[in-house]
Each structure stands twice: as structure tokens, then as C-alpha cells.
Design a protein around this motif. Structure first.
Motif, PDB file in Angstrom:
ATOM      1  N   ASN A 440       0.843  -1.179   0.000  1.00  0.00           N
ATOM      2  CA  ASN A 440       0.000   0.000   0.000  1.00  0.00           C
ATOM      3  C   ASN A 440       0.889   1.243   0.000  1.00  0.00           C
ATOM      4  N   VAL A 441       0.815   2.024  -1.067  1.00  0.00           N
ATOM      5  CA  VAL A 441       1.685   3.195  -1.223  1.00  0.00           C
ATOM      6  C   VAL A 441       1.355   4.263  -0.174  1.00  0.00           C
ATOM      7  N   ARG A 442       0.085   4.441   0.111  1.00  0.00           N
ATOM      8  CA  ARG A 442      -0.331   5.480   1.060  1.00  0.00           C
ATOM      9  C   ARG A 442       0.274   5.242   2.438  1.00  0.00           C
ATOM     10  N   ASN A 443       0.344   3.982   2.866  1.00  0.00           N
ATOM     11  CA  ASN A 443       0.921   3.690   4.187  1.00  0.00           C
ATOM     12  C   ASN A 443       2.400   4.049   4.240  1.00  0.00           C
ATOM     13  N   ILE A 444       3.139   3.761   3.157  1.00  0.00           N
ATOM     14  CA  ILE A 444       4.573   4.093   3.127  1.00  0.00           C
ATOM     15  C   ILE A 444       4.755   5.598   3.202  1.00  0.00           C
ATOM     16  N   ILE A 445       3.954   6.351   2.438  1.00  0.00           N
ATOM     17  CA  ILE A 445       4.089   7.812   2.420  1.00  0.00           C
ATOM     18  C   ILE A 445       3.737   8.418   3.775  1.00  0.00           C
ATOM     19  N   LEU A 446       2.681   7.930   4.435  1.00  0.00           N
ATOM     20  CA  LEU A 446       2.313   8.427   5.768  1.00  0.00           C
ATOM     21  C   LEU A 446       3.423   8.159   6.777  1.00  0.00           C
ATOM     22  N   GLN A 471      -4.080   2.434  -2.832  1.00  0.00           N
ATOM     23  CA  GLN A 471      -3.289   2.513  -4.072  1.00  0.00           C
ATOM     24  C   GLN A 471      -2.088   1.578  -3.910  1.00  0.00           C
ATOM     25  N   VAL A 472      -1.965   0.623  -4.833  1.00  0.00           N
ATOM     26  CA  VAL A 472      -1.019  -0.473  -4.670  1.00  0.00           C
ATOM     27  C   VAL A 472       0.087  -0.370  -5.708  1.00  0.00           C
ATOM     28  N   ALA A 473       1.305  -0.681  -5.315  1.00  0.00           N
ATOM     29  CA  ALA A 473       2.459  -0.761  -6.225  1.00  0.00           C
ATOM     30  C   ALA A 473       3.112  -2.128  -6.062  1.00  0.00           C
ATOM     31  N   TYR A 474       3.931  -2.496  -7.064  1.00  0.00           N
ATOM     32  CA  TYR A 474       4.637  -3.788  -7.023  1.00  0.00           C
ATOM     33  C   TYR A 474       6.130  -3.513  -7.181  1.00  0.00           C
ATOM     34  N   ALA A 475       6.848  -3.564  -6.055  1.00  0.00           N
ATOM     35  CA  ALA A 475       8.286  -3.271  -6.071  1.00  0.00           C
ATOM     36  C   ALA A 475       8.873  -3.739  -4.752  1.00  0.00           C
ATOM     37  N   THR A 504       1.634  13.556  -4.187  1.00  0.00           N
ATOM     38  CA  THR A 504       0.481  13.010  -4.928  1.00  0.00           C
ATOM     39  C   THR A 504       0.869  11.644  -5.521  1.00  0.00           C
ATOM     40  N   ALA A 505      -0.172  10.846  -5.798  1.00  0.00           N
ATOM     41  CA  ALA A 505       0.022   9.539  -6.442  1.00  0.00           C
ATOM     42  C   ALA A 505      -1.127   9.318  -7.420  1.00  0.00           C
ATOM     43  N   VAL A 506      -0.785   9.049  -8.702  1.00  0.00           N
ATOM     44  CA  VAL A 506      -1.794   8.921  -9.757  1.00  0.00           C
ATOM     45  C   VAL A 506      -1.463   7.691 -10.606  1.00  0.00           C
ATOM     46  N   GLY A 511       0.133   1.170 -16.824  1.00  0.00           N
ATOM     47  CA  GLY A 511       0.250   0.232 -15.718  1.00  0.00           C
ATOM     48  C   GLY A 511       1.237   0.659 -14.655  1.00  0.00           C
ATOM     49  N   MET A 512       1.582   1.954 -14.617  1.00  0.00           N
ATOM     50  CA  MET A 512       2.531   2.476 -13.630  1.00  0.00           C
ATOM     51  C   MET A 512       1.807   3.444 -12.694  1.00  0.00           C
ATOM     52  N   LEU A 513       2.352   3.576 -11.507  1.00  0.00           N
ATOM     53  CA  LEU A 513       1.859   4.553 -10.535  1.00  0.00           C
ATOM     54  C   LEU A 513       2.892   5.675 -10.446  1.00  0.00           C
ATOM     55  N   LYS A 514       2.426   6.905 -10.610  1.00  0.00           N
ATOM     56  CA  LYS A 514       3.324   8.061 -10.590  1.00  0.00           C
ATOM     57  C   LYS A 514       3.175   8.792  -9.266  1.00  0.00           C
ATOM     58  N   VAL A 515       4.266   8.831  -8.494  1.00  0.00           N
ATOM     59  CA  VAL A 515       4.286   9.500  -7.195  1.00  0.00           C
ATOM     60  C   VAL A 515       5.149  10.743  -7.320  1.00  0.00           C
TER      61      VAL A 515
END
Length: 587
Positions: A440-446, A471-475, A504-506, A511-515
Motif C-alpha cells: 500500500n503506497v499510502r501507508n509508506i508515504i504516511l 493505491q497499490v504498487a509492485y516493487a 500526490t500519487a496517480v 500500468g505504472m503509478l506516478k508519485v
């Protein structure tokens, strides 16, 4: 069974047994060519022995019994002869095609079936009678329609084999001519004998002299084995030698047309040009290499390195041009040899890349050691000296408190520097793997915002985020966290008091997430922007004189690349800076 042995029968029996012994001996020689000849001799032996017993038979029933056995040899003899000739002349690919093999097997199989069932239809023999008026009892046969069909088949295969051998004889090297003489003479004798029997030239009455002729053939082959060392040296086709070569060859005549080539040439040309190579102009074979045509036209030999695309793959090769002005045909021609250099070129490029990479690593190592010896050692020495002076009462409490903010900044800087060095060192270890997973990207950013809230509060910086839940990422989670931490730390460092940082994260269509981490700080000069991700030591102080390590952005770039993502930056002086990272959202 009752036998009345006579001279003809005994001769056939003796030489039939000798032929069978020779067939076994020849078959054991091992090669394919030799074994086919051995099978041909075995067919001859069956014919001779059975015919000898037929001539020694007194009753018609017994004679017909041995005739049925004879046809095991008679029906297979022309077939084995033809297959032997194909192998001897390196044309064995012909009978490996199923329809060709079936076409030559039908007649011998049908012949055996019709001979063994002749009393039911009389297609092979119209009439069979025992003739007792001669020196010994013999079978008198009136041929049927299938007998004549088989005779045509017999002579067709015999003639085809002789034609192959004759062509081989004309083009063969002198070392093989004695072999070919022996085979041709051995083949012609039984052919002539059988032909004379069929047209009615029968010096021994109803006795078929063909098996006797094969006895002479056996003698000639026997002579060839021991006198001319027949089959000790088996000629190899020029085509086989050329096709075994990995280098491509083609021959061009004086009008620059291809007159010969080998199969390895196909590795250097596009598939659509393979259908008609013989007769094609050299410009058609190599349309993108006019230098080859110019070299041939200049009538000078030489070498050149070229490259072309075959099946969307780049092929590097060396073309060696050999111009022949005089030859046996009294016509000029040119030989072009093509040697594949693709593997060597790839190895050279790989070695060059590895060398460049090693140089970069060495430069980076030297820079890190320089940082460790100067930037890391300096703050620790200062802290050590201040603590030493304080413990020895050389400075007062008020003076120590005055120095504390400076020491705190040094400790923060040293901690960040050590953290980046440790992360970089860990990533460079041999066998270090990337542990990709969904997170979860939001948890990492918080978590990172909470980590930096203290340093942001000291400069009265407000950190905002616009990141949706789930919002999920794979890395690799740790690598992503380090990247966000470094970028957020940079944003705080180059912000003035009262600035604002927005995260921001979009999701993107690819298929990519832009932070993105955007600040309205002091910005970055254009000449610094061009150096940020080029492994150059770019370090500048923050708005409150915070020091930078020069390693953070390099590590961010490396980590994002390893995870299949990217990092970019846009900035304007006195307006602000935006760092964006893209990270995959699926495996």
C-alpha cells in the motif's frame, strides 16, 4: 526333397554361398554405403542359391518352391542396387522423402505377392511346365503381364543406378576412379546377361545366365575390395562439405550473378531472398551493401566488415572477396566468403560495457571513500572534541548549549550519510536480490511524513498529501521507502520557512503509478539539473546551511531502475521543484 545335382546348380550353390559370406563381411564394414552394397550382395546370394537348388530339382512342385524363394532376392536386388547408388553418390535425401520411397517399394512387394499366389491368377507366369528333354530337368516359363512390368521396373532401377555412378565417375577425383570403374563394370555384366536372356539369346537353353553374371560381379567386387581398397575411401560430396561449413560462401560470375552458394549463406540474408538465389544479381542478395559490388567490380580481392538486419536481429559479418581471373572454364568469377562476427562483436561490446561500468564503480567507490574520510570524519571529530572539552570543564554549560544546534545538524547529516552508504553498499553486494511484492503506497508515504515531521516543524514547513487509500504498487518495499525518504528530505532541506510540500500519487495508462513530491522552495539551477542523475558528485547546502551527501539521488535512480521504474525532476529557481517517480503496479 529329391535333388539331381548338376554342374550348373553346383556352381551357383558354391558361388551363392561365397556371395553370402561376402555380403556379411561387407555389411559389417559399418558405413551406410557399404551396408547397402552388402544388402545387394545378400539379394544376389539368395537368388543364386535358390536358383542352384531349382536347377537341381527333379519335380515341378519342388522347382516352384525354390522359385518362390528366388524372388526374395530377385525382387529386392534392383531396389538395393538403386539405394546403394543413391548413397554412394550422396543422393540419399531422395529416398528419405516418404512418397519417393513408397513409389519404389510398391513393385517389389506386389511382385512377391503375385509370384507366391500365381496359381490363382497367372498374372506373373501364364504357364509353367517341367522340361525333361535337356541334360537335366528344367522349368519352362511363359511370362505374364506382371512379369513384363517387373522387368521394366528392374531395368529402370538398374539404369538409374548406372546413370548416377556414371555422373559420379565423370566429376570424381582421380583417387576414386578405380572404385568407379569396378562398380560400373560390375553393374553392366549382369545387366547385359539378363537382357540377352530376355531377347532369346540363350546359349544354355532355358538356363538364366543372370545369376552366373552376378557371380562375375561378385568376383570384380571382391577384386575391388582387396586390389583397389574399394570402400576404404568413400567420396564425400562437395555439397556436404560446404553445407557443414559455418561460413557462408557464394560464387559470382563475370556478370555479377550468383552461380553457386552453400546453405550457411541463409544466415546472412533475409528469408524472402532464399527462394531464388541462383541466377540472382549480387545487388539483390545484398541491397544495402554497395561496397561489396564496388569491390567485385574493381576486380580486387579484399576484406570488409559489414552489418545487416536478418529477422529483425543485427548480424555482424566479415566479407572476404576473392577474385579469380583464370580458371579451368576460362571465365572470371568471384568467391565471397562470409564469416559471422556477431558473437565476437557482442562479446566486445559486453566487455566494453563492463569496463565502463567498472570505471564508474571505481569512481563512485573513490568518491564514497572521499566522503567517508572527510564529511563523515569531520562531524564525528567535532562532536568528540566538544564532548571532550565539556567533560574537562573547558567550556561552560551555556557554551555547550550554544553549540548543541550545530552538533545536532552534524549528527543528522552523519546519520543520513551513513544510512545512504549502507543502503548503497547493500545493493552492490554480489547475490543481493530485489524482493518485489504488492504494498500500500499510502501507508509508506504516511510513515515517511511522520518520520520527517520533526525536521519539517523546525522550519515551519507544512507537508500535505493527496494519496488515495489502497493505491497499490509492485516493487521492493525497502527500496521504495528509501527513495521517498531521500526525496522528502531534499524537499525539506531546500524549502524556506513557511513553505509547503505536496505528495500526490496517480495511476497511469501504462500500468505504472506516478508519485510526485512537489515543493515551493528555492528550486534548482538549470546547470545542476543536468548533472543530478549522471553519477556526478552534486551536493549543495540547504536553506539553513544543511549539508548534502551527494549520494541520495544516485541511489534513488539506481533503486527505481532496478524495480522497473524511473525518476524525473523539473524545477525553476525561486518557484520550486517537483520530483516524480514511477513504479509498476503489477507483476
Amino acid at each position: 526333397m529329391e535333388f539331381s545335382f548338376n554342374g550348373y546348380g553346383l556352381v551357383l550353390l558354391f558361388f551363392g554361398i561365397l556371395t553370402s559370406i561376402m555380403a556379411i563381411y561387407i555389411y559389417k564394414r559399418g558405413t551406410t554405403v557399404v551396408r547397402w552394397f552388402g544388402l545387394m550382395m545378400a539379394s544376389n546370394a539368395i537368388w543364386s542359391i535358390a536358383y542352384g537348388l531349382e536347377l537341381s530339382s527333379y519335380t515341378q512342385e519342388q522347382a516352384l518352391f525354390f522359385i518362390n524363394i528366388e524372388y526374395l532376392g530377385i525382387a529386392t536386388l534392383p531396389l538395393n542396387w538403386f539405394l546403394f547408388c543413391l548413397n554412394f553418390c550422396n543422393k540419399e535425401c531422395w529416398y528419405k522423402k516418404p512418397h519417393n520411397l513408397i513409389s519404389i517399394l510398391i513393385v517389389p512387394i506386389a511382385t512377391l505377392a503375385l509370384v507366391w499366389t500365381n496359381p490363382l491368377h497367372h498374372l506373373h507366369y501364364q504357364e509353367v511346365k517341367m522340361f525333361y528333354q535337356g541334360p537335366f530337368p528344367m522349368i519352362k516359363i511363359t511370362p505374364g503381364i506382371w512379369y513384363r512390368i517387373f522387368t521394366i521396373y528392374f531395368y529402370a532401377l538398374l539404369a538409374s543406378g548406372c546413370y548416377l555412378i556414371f555422373n559420379k565417375f565423370k566429376s570424381s577425383d582421380p583417387i576414386y576412379k578405380k572404385q568407379n570403374y569396378s562398380i560400373i563394370i560390375a553393374a553392366i555384366i549382369p545387366w547385359a546377361a539378363n537382357l540377352s536372356y530376355l531377347v532369346g539369346i540363350r546359349p544354355f537353353g532355358f538356363v538364366d545366365i543372370t545369376p552366373f553374371a552376378f557371380i562375375l560381379t561378385t568376383f570384380l567386387v571382391f577384386l575391388g575390395i582387396y586390389r583397389f581398397r574399394l570402400f576404404d575411401i568413400v567420396p564425400i560430396a562437395r555439397e556436404k562439405v560446404l553445407d557443414l561449413m559455418t561460413d557462408g560462401f557464394l560464387v559470382v560470375d563475370e556478370k555479377y550473378r550468383v552461380i553457386d552458394y552453400n546453405s550457411s549463406l541463409n544466415r546472412f540474408i533475409e528469408p524472402q531472398k532464399k527462394h531464388k538465389i541462383i541466377g540472382s544479381a549480387i545487388e539483390i542478395i545484398f541491397p544495402n551493401h554497395p561496397e561489396i559490388i564496388q569491390q567485385i567490380q574493381s576486380a580486387t580481392s579484399g576484406k570488409m566488415e559489414l552489418q545487416t538486419s536478418v529477422r529483425n536481429k543485427m548480424v555482424y559479418f566479415e566479407a572476404e572477396i576473392l577474385v579469380q581471373q583464370e580458371n579451368k572454364l576460362n571465365e572470371a568469377f568471384t568467391i565471397i566468403k562470409l564469416q559471422d562476427l556477431t558473437g565476437a562483436k557482442k562479446d566486445a561490446l559486453l566487455a566494453k560495457e563492463q569496463t565502463n561500468e567498472l570505471e564508474k564503480v571505481n569512481q563512485l567507490k573513490d568518491r564514497i571513500f572521499s566522503i567517508i574520510s572527510h564529511d563523515l570524519r569531520g562531524p564525528l571529530v567535532n562532536l568528540s572534541e566538544v564532548l571532550k572539552m565539556f567533560s574537562q570543564n573547558l567550556i561552560s554549560d551555556e557554551e555547550f548549549k550554544a553549540l548543541s544546534p550545530v552538533l545536532s545538524k552534524d549528527i543528522v547529516y552523519t546519520t543520513d550519510l551513513l544510512e545512504n552508504i549502507l543502503h548503497w553498499s547493500r545493493s552492490q553486494l554480489q547475490g543481493f536480490g530485489i524482493k518485489k511484492e504488492f504494498f500500500n503506497v499510502r501507508n509508506i508515504i504516511l510513515n515517511e511524513i511522520n518520520y520527517h515531521i520533526t525536521s519539517a516543524s523546525l522550519k515551519k514547513i507544512n507537508i500535505l498529501h493527496d494519496v488515495f487509500p489502497n493505491q497499490v504498487a509492485y516493487a521492493d518495499v525497502l527500496m521504495f521507502q528509501i527513495v521517498i525518504r531521500n526525496l522528502l528530505n531534499n524537499a525539506i532541506k531546500f524549502c524556506n520557512e513557511g513553505c509547503e510540500i505536496l505528495i500526490t500519487a496517480v495511476y497511469q495508462n501504462d500500468g505504472m503509478l506516478k508519485v510526485c513530491i512537489k515543493d515551493n522552495g528555492i528550486g534548482i539551477a538549470k546547470h545542476y539539473l543536468e548533472k543530478l542523475f549522471r553519477d556526478e558528485n552534486v551536493s549543495s547546502r540547504g536553506t539553513k546551511n544543511e549539508k548534502g551527501t551527494g549520494l541520495g539521488l544516485m541511489i534513488c535512480k539506481d533503486f527505481m531502475t532496478r524495480n522497473g521504474g524511473n525518476i524525473s525532476v523539473s524545477s525553476e529557481l525561486n518557484v520550486g521543484t517537483t520530483f516524480c517517480v514511477t513504479v509498476p503496479t503489477r507483476s
